[in-house]
Each structure stands twice: as C-alpha cells, then as structure tokens.
Scaffold this active site. Structure first.
Site, PDB file in Angstrom:
ATOM      1  N   GLY A 107       0.840  -1.190   0.000  1.00  0.00           N
ATOM      2  CA  GLY A 107       0.000   0.000   0.000  1.00  0.00           C
ATOM      3  C   GLY A 107       0.877   1.243   0.000  1.00  0.00           C
ATOM      4  N   ARG A 108       0.313   2.354   0.437  1.00  0.00           N
ATOM      5  CA  ARG A 108       1.071   3.604   0.407  1.00  0.00           C
ATOM      6  C   ARG A 108       2.363   3.512   1.206  1.00  0.00           C
ATOM      7  NH1 ARG A 108      -4.127   5.181   1.477  1.00  0.00           N
ATOM      8  NH2 ARG A 108      -3.524   5.347   3.669  1.00  0.00           N
ATOM      9  N   ILE A 109       2.291   2.946   2.407  1.00  0.00           N
ATOM     10  CA  ILE A 109       3.484   2.869   3.248  1.00  0.00           C
ATOM     11  C   ILE A 109       4.455   1.820   2.710  1.00  0.00           C
ATOM     12  CG2 ILE A 109       4.330   2.280   5.555  1.00  0.00           C
ATOM     13  CD1 ILE A 109       1.691   3.529   6.630  1.00  0.00           C
TER      14      ILE A 109
ATOM     15  N   THR B 234       5.563  -2.291  11.915  1.00  0.00           N
ATOM     16  CA  THR B 234       5.149  -0.911  12.187  1.00  0.00           C
ATOM     17  C   THR B 234       3.691  -0.708  11.773  1.00  0.00           C
ATOM     18  OG1 THR B 234       6.036  -0.229  10.026  1.00  0.00           O
ATOM     19  CG2 THR B 234       7.469   0.064  11.950  1.00  0.00           C
TER      20      THR B 234
ATOM     21  N   ARG C 234       0.275  -3.015  12.722  1.00  0.00           N
ATOM     22  CA  ARG C 234      -0.732  -3.224  13.755  1.00  0.00           C
ATOM     23  C   ARG C 234      -0.332  -4.393  14.639  1.00  0.00           C
ATOM     24  NH1 ARG C 234      -2.043   1.105  12.933  1.00  0.00           N
ATOM     25  NH2 ARG C 234      -4.082   2.028  12.493  1.00  0.00           N
TER      26      ARG C 234
ATOM     27  N   GLU D 107      -1.528  -3.666  23.119  1.00  0.00           N
ATOM     28  CA  GLU D 107      -2.307  -2.441  22.936  1.00  0.00           C
ATOM     29  C   GLU D 107      -3.798  -2.718  23.035  1.00  0.00           C
ATOM     30  OE1 GLU D 107      -1.015   0.168  19.629  1.00  0.00           O
ATOM     31  OE2 GLU D 107       0.635  -1.252  19.414  1.00  0.00           O
TER      32      GLU D 107
ATOM     33  N   HIS E 147       4.102   2.636  19.398  1.00  0.00           N
ATOM     34  CA  HIS E 147       3.185   3.028  18.325  1.00  0.00           C
ATOM     35  C   HIS E 147       3.467   4.477  17.922  1.00  0.00           C
ATOM     36  CE1 HIS E 147      -0.920   1.741  16.526  1.00  0.00           C
ATOM     37  NE2 HIS E 147      -0.300   2.581  15.699  1.00  0.00           N
TER      38      HIS E 147
END
Length: 328
Positions: free
Chosen positions: A158-160, A235, A237, A266, A289
C-alpha cells in the site's frame, strides 16, 4: 448567523493550523481536557458521553468508537480518524446509523517508512546493544551487518509499503513483495507468494491491515520457516505478529531480532508481560506506536482530519483516499 458546529478533538497534539481551518469553516473545537501525553483510549465512558453532547464531528485517535456511542449521540455526523487504521471504529454500525467515517490517508506514509528503515538499520548495526554497552563503560566494538545486498520482504504494498520499497531501492537491496495487487510502477521489486517471501528474506517488514485473515500471519510456523538470522519488523498493527511466538523464537535463537512499533498488548492488557519481555531484549528495538508521530505527519493528519470533517458537514469532496464509510 448560525451557531458554530462543534467538533470534539480527542487526539494528542492537535495544532493551531488545523483548529484555524475548522474555525474558518464555521466549526469550533471542543477540547478533550486530556493531559498532553494521554491517549483518548483512556477517556472514561461517562466523560466521553458528556464531551460528545451536541457534537457534529469527532476527530479521534485511539478511542474505540462503538455502536453504543454512536446510537447515544445522534447529532454526531462524522468520525475522522487521525491515522490510517480504523479497526477500532464500528464501521458497519456507523454506516447503518447514517454516519461518515474517514481516515487521514497519506498523512504519515513517509514517517512510518522512515521509522521502518530506522528500525532495520538499528538492528543490523546493533545500536541498542552498543548504546547500552557504552553507557555501562564497555567500549568494545560490536560488529553489525550491511543493509546493502540484503533481501527484504515486504508484506503488503500500500502507500506505506511503497514508501518503504522506494527507500530500500536506494540501499541496493533485493526487494520481495507479497501482495494481492502488484503495481507495475514498481519494476524493481519481485512479487512472490508469502511463503516464499518468508523463506527467502533476511528482513521481513509488515505493511498490512489487521483483519481476521491477517491476524497472526507471522506466527510460530512462519517464524520457524525464516532464515536463522532474519529480522521481523512490524510498524503496522499489533496482532499481525503472534507476540508470544515471536518471543519464543527470539529466546530460542531461531531468528535474529525484531523491530516492533506495535504490540498485541495495545488491545489486550493480558499481553503486557509479553510486550515487556520483548522490549527488554537486546535484539529487539521497540517503540510505543510512534512510527507515524513525526511532527510533520501529525500536522498533516490534523489538517486532513479537519478537512474530512468539513467535507462531511458541508457535503463537499473528501481528500483522496479518506472516505471509509458514508451512511448519509
């Protein structure tokens, strides 16, 4: 003149530029009252309910947005996540109840990509170990490894993932990608099945959403199939990696290390001892996070979230890629 439309902001570090944008478009910010370093996930239900009275827009950070909250506040028209994940928002209920849900698409792509590379380099060059040793008075040289020439596997493009791939290309790495949607604009990567990526990569970096299908995609079996010196970077989830299995693999010396910006703890307090044990290891670089929290990324996310709120309230176009659900 109509009264200003109330927008609750429960994210940290919401800046003046974003607040001014809201004001220019007939909105007034309702502050959360949280300390500057507190997460909105910690807002008690009763306090949140009071804050949401008469609010039409909500710019939210980590707080869960449930059907109960939405049903109790019919004036609330738009929930804008200052981030790209939305698994804490009950999107189906929001749509069914006529609400809008948005994300801040593109705000933190570069920040997370930079953080990913920072974790990879820190692990390869043993920066955590060296820093601790020197602080203890031991100036022995710890030899590390080059990134150049390594095979890096990206799970997701994806974008990242694309931003990470561009950075890796400059290091002279071989980049493998496991994705359902190959991109012809990335001819310098090799698309492979996930199992092949896991077996062949020196470094595996995860850039995928957390779903029922992707939960624990890096579990005991995947860890056992990795090279003995492999590094795992997450980095994205917590929950994409089985943290218990990762800790066991590190303790057994089956892989080389891990860079973790997210943890299962989390969402599950029972996993806090596992997260603490991982973070304490010399072969783990851990952050809270924080990968998307550069000053620039937060400012972009604030402004995009404000733009999404105004677009929803005014019925205008949303910033590209931001609209997740529209129940209007």
């Amino acid at each position: 003149m109509s009264a200003p439309r109330k927008v609750l902001v429960t994210t940290r570090l919401f800046d003046d530029a974003a607040a001014e944008y809201l004001a220019e478009h007939g909105c007034v910010v309702v502050p959360s009252g949280l300390p500057g370093d507190a997460l909105d996930a910690d807002i008690p239900d009763a306090t949140l309910s009071a804050l949401l009275e008469g609010v039409e827009g909500w710019i939210v950070g980590m707080r869960a947005v449930t059907r109960e909250i939405l049903a109790a506040h019919p004036d609330l028209k738009v929930i804008a996540r200052r981030g790209v994940g939305y698994e804490r928002v009950d999107v189906a209920s929001a749509k069914a109840l006529g609400r809008v849900v948005t994300i801040a698409a593109g705000a933190n792509d570069d920040a997370v990509a930079d953080h990913t590379l920072a974790m990879i380099l820190a692990l390869l060059r043993r920066l955590k170990e060296s820093d601790r040793a020197i602080a203890a008075g031991n100036w022995r040289v710890l030899s590390g490894y080059d990134l150049t020439g390594k095979t890096v596997g990206l799970v997701g493009l994806g974008r990242i993932g694309k931003a990470v791939a561009r950075r890796l290309h400059g290091f002279g790495t071989k980049v493998l990608v496991a994705t359902r949607t190959p991109d012809p604009d990335f001819p310098f990567v090799d698309y492979v099945p996930l199992d092949d990526l896991i077996a062949q990569s020196d470094i595996i970096s995860i850039h995928a959403p957390l779903t029922s299908e992707t939960r624990h995609m890096i579990g005991a079996d995947a860890l056992a199939a990795m090279k003995p010196h492999a590094l795992v970077i997450n980095t994205s989830r917590g929950g994409l990696v089985d943290d218990r299995a990762l800790l066991a693999a590190l303790e057994a010396g089956r892989i080389g290390g891990a860079g973790l910006d997210v943890f299962e703890a989390e969402a599950d307090a029972a996993m806090l001892p596992v997260a603490a044990a991982l973070a304490a290891r010399p072969d783990v670089v851990a952050t809270a996070h924080a990968s998307g929290s550069s000053a620039e990324a937060l400012a972009r996310g604030n402004l995009i979230s404000a733009q999404c709120v105004v677009a929803a309230l005014d019925g205008t176009d949303f910033p590209p890629g931001c609209l997740i659900a529209d129940g209007r």
